[in-house]
Design a protein around this motif. Structure first.
Motif, PDB file in Angstrom:
ATOM      1  N   UNK A   1       0.786  -1.223   0.000  1.00 32.14           N
ATOM      2  CA  UNK A   1       0.000   0.000   0.000  1.00 32.14           C
ATOM      3  C   UNK A   1       0.823   1.280   0.000  1.00 32.14           C
ATOM      4  N   UNK A   2       2.133   1.170  -0.199  1.00 27.85           N
ATOM      5  CA  UNK A   2       2.995   2.351  -0.225  1.00 27.85           C
ATOM      6  C   UNK A   2       3.041   2.949  -1.623  1.00 27.85           C
ATOM      7  N   UNK A   3       3.304   4.244  -1.662  1.00 29.82           N
ATOM      8  CA  UNK A   3       3.565   4.914  -2.935  1.00 29.82           C
ATOM      9  C   UNK A   3       4.750   5.853  -2.732  1.00 29.82           C
ATOM     10  N   UNK A   4       5.274   6.340  -3.843  1.00 30.66           N
ATOM     11  CA  UNK A   4       6.442   7.225  -3.787  1.00 30.66           C
ATOM     12  C   UNK A   4       6.138   8.463  -4.618  1.00 30.66           C
ATOM     13  N   UNK A   5       6.389   9.621  -4.051  1.00 32.74           N
ATOM     14  CA  UNK A   5       6.178  10.889  -4.750  1.00 32.74           C
ATOM     15  C   UNK A   5       7.531  11.469  -5.170  1.00 32.74           C
TER      16      UNK A   5
ATOM     17  N   UNK B   1       5.407   7.392   0.769  1.00 34.82           N
ATOM     18  CA  UNK B   1       4.105   7.684   1.364  1.00 34.82           C
ATOM     19  C   UNK B   1       3.490   6.366   1.811  1.00 34.82           C
ATOM     20  N   UNK B   2       3.219   6.271   3.101  1.00 28.42           N
ATOM     21  CA  UNK B   2       2.666   5.038   3.657  1.00 28.42           C
ATOM     22  C   UNK B   2       1.200   4.878   3.333  1.00 28.42           C
ATOM     23  N   UNK B   3       0.683   3.677   3.544  1.00 34.26           N
ATOM     24  CA  UNK B   3      -0.742   3.461   3.295  1.00 34.26           C
ATOM     25  C   UNK B   3      -1.582   4.308   4.249  1.00 34.26           C
TER      26      UNK B   3
END
Length: 139
Positions: free
Chosen positions: A86-90, A108-110
């Motif tokens: 569920x993580x993403x990266x900006x 960016x954590x879930x």
């Protein structure tokens, strides 16, 4: 005015002129942003195989690396093993200065409404941009 006084005045004027010329020289801050870079965040399916193999070897630990291929530079940032999915990266910034290209990313954590998996994940991002001879600096 005596000859001596004329020489003193001349020397003072030359010194003053030299100081003015030196003060007028424009010094550019090597850290000053020249321009933002255009880039594409590419999906894992579009990552060159050689680069994907390198990422696979490194993904358990945080990593930062670049890879050059066919006129492009691939800027890669991995955040190592995370306990859930569920993580993403900006990409906060990707910009050029007189001496280098700077990249700044953020994990960016879930969110609380997102259901992360209970399986460990290995979030990473691959940014594709035009090739440069300048060094890439990770912030």
């Amino acid at each position: 005015m005596s000859e001596f006084e004329k020489r003193i005045v001349s020397i003072c004027l030359v010194c003053l002129l030299c100081m003015c010329v030196a003060a007028c020289g424009v010094r550019k801050d090597p850290m000053e942003k020249i321009k933002d870079w255009e880039f594409t965040v590419i999906a894992e399916d579009n990552v060159p195989e050689e680069l994907l193999s390198m990422i696979e070897e490194k993904k358990a630990e945080p990593f930062k690396m670049t890879f050059e291929d066919q006129g492009f530079v691939y800027i890669c940032v991995g955040y190592g093993t995370q306990q859930t999915g569920g993580y993403s990266i900006a990409v906060n910034e990707l910009y050029e200065t007189a001496n280098a290209v700077y990249v700044d990313t953020n994990l960016i954590g879930p969110g609380p409404e997102e259901k992360g998996t209970n399986t460990p994940s290995y979030p990473f991002i691959v940014i594709k941009a035009e090739f440069t001879d300048k060094p890439i600096v990770f912030e």
